[in-house]
Design a protein around this motif. Structure first.
Motif, PDB file in Angstrom:
ATOM      1  N   UNK A   1      40.748  29.531  46.740  1.00  0.00           N
ATOM      2  CA  UNK A   1      39.873  30.277  46.401  1.00  0.00           C
ATOM      3  C   UNK A   1      39.629  31.906  46.635  1.00  0.00           C
ATOM      4  N   UNK A   2      41.082  32.616  45.827  1.00  0.00           N
ATOM      5  CA  UNK A   2      41.523  33.543  46.129  1.00  0.00           C
ATOM      6  C   UNK A   2      41.450  34.564  44.983  1.00  0.00           C
ATOM      7  N   UNK A   3      41.329  36.003  44.300  1.00  0.00           N
ATOM      8  CA  UNK A   3      40.970  36.691  43.828  1.00  0.00           C
ATOM      9  C   UNK A   3      42.854  35.953  42.891  1.00  0.00           C
ATOM     10  N   UNK A   4      43.760  35.775  44.085  1.00  0.00           N
ATOM     11  CA  UNK A   4      44.608  35.215  42.873  1.00  0.00           C
ATOM     12  C   UNK A   4      44.955  34.290  42.231  1.00  0.00           C
TER      13      UNK A   4
ATOM     14  N   UNK B   1      47.391  41.967  41.338  1.00  0.00           N
ATOM     15  CA  UNK B   1      46.677  42.476  41.637  1.00  0.00           C
ATOM     16  C   UNK B   1      45.388  43.280  40.968  1.00  0.00           C
ATOM     17  N   UNK B   2      45.391  42.493  40.509  1.00  0.00           N
ATOM     18  CA  UNK B   2      44.551  42.844  39.081  1.00  0.00           C
ATOM     19  C   UNK B   2      42.948  42.773  40.040  1.00  0.00           C
ATOM     20  N   UNK B   3      42.575  43.995  39.975  1.00  0.00           N
ATOM     21  CA  UNK B   3      40.807  44.376  39.820  1.00  0.00           C
ATOM     22  C   UNK B   3      39.961  43.967  38.876  1.00  0.00           C
ATOM     23  N   UNK B   4      39.035  43.937  39.341  1.00  0.00           N
ATOM     24  CA  UNK B   4      37.490  43.691  38.378  1.00  0.00           C
ATOM     25  C   UNK B   4      36.695  42.922  39.341  1.00  0.00           C
ATOM     26  N   UNK B   5      35.301  43.290  38.777  1.00  0.00           N
ATOM     27  CA  UNK B   5      33.845  42.720  39.114  1.00  0.00           C
ATOM     28  C   UNK B   5      33.672  41.763  39.433  1.00  0.00           C
ATOM     29  N   UNK B   6      32.766  41.244  40.376  1.00  0.00           N
ATOM     30  CA  UNK B   6      32.590  40.271  40.419  1.00  0.00           C
ATOM     31  C   UNK B   6      31.487  39.699  38.761  1.00  0.00           C
TER      32      UNK B   6
ATOM     33  N   UNK C   1      44.142  23.712  37.501  1.00  0.00           N
ATOM     34  CA  UNK C   1      45.519  24.611  37.212  1.00  0.00           C
ATOM     35  C   UNK C   1      46.275  23.735  38.878  1.00  0.00           C
ATOM     36  N   UNK C   2      47.408  24.016  38.775  1.00  0.00           N
ATOM     37  CA  UNK C   2      48.429  23.501  39.737  1.00  0.00           C
ATOM     38  C   UNK C   2      48.966  24.792  41.063  1.00  0.00           C
ATOM     39  N   UNK C   3      48.293  24.686  41.463  1.00  0.00           N
ATOM     40  CA  UNK C   3      48.506  26.528  42.217  1.00  0.00           C
ATOM     41  C   UNK C   3      49.845  26.220  43.293  1.00  0.00           C
TER      42      UNK C   3
END
Length: 74
Positions: free
Chosen positions: A5-8, A46-51, A67-69
């Motif tokens: 549940x993170x951006x990564x 560190x990829x950044x994009x819009x919601x 996927x297995x994180x």
């Protein structure tokens, strides 16, 4: 390990699906209805994009794709 549940985690899921489907960035952009430039750094940490872009990408991935994180890293 990537924390769920993170951006990564979202980025890793998208990249994993791209790999599973053997999609290029251009093909993913076309399927999701986003510009190629919106995904220009998707393979970099560190990829950044819009919601809005993330929502379109996630809508493209089947909900059954998992996927297995626990062993994941960017």
């Amino acid at each position: 390990m990537i924390t769920p549940n993170t951006c990564n985690a979202v980025q890793f899921r998208i990249l994993a699906w791209m790999a599973a489907e053997q999609l290029s960035v251009e093909e993913l952009a076309a399927r999701a209805g986003v510009s190629r430039s919106a995904l220009r750094n998707i393979k970099k940490a560190g990829w950044k994009t819009s919601f809005s872009t993330v929502r379109r990408l996630e809508d493209t991935i089947p909900p059954t794709f998992n996927v297995d994180l626990s062993k994941a890293s960017l």
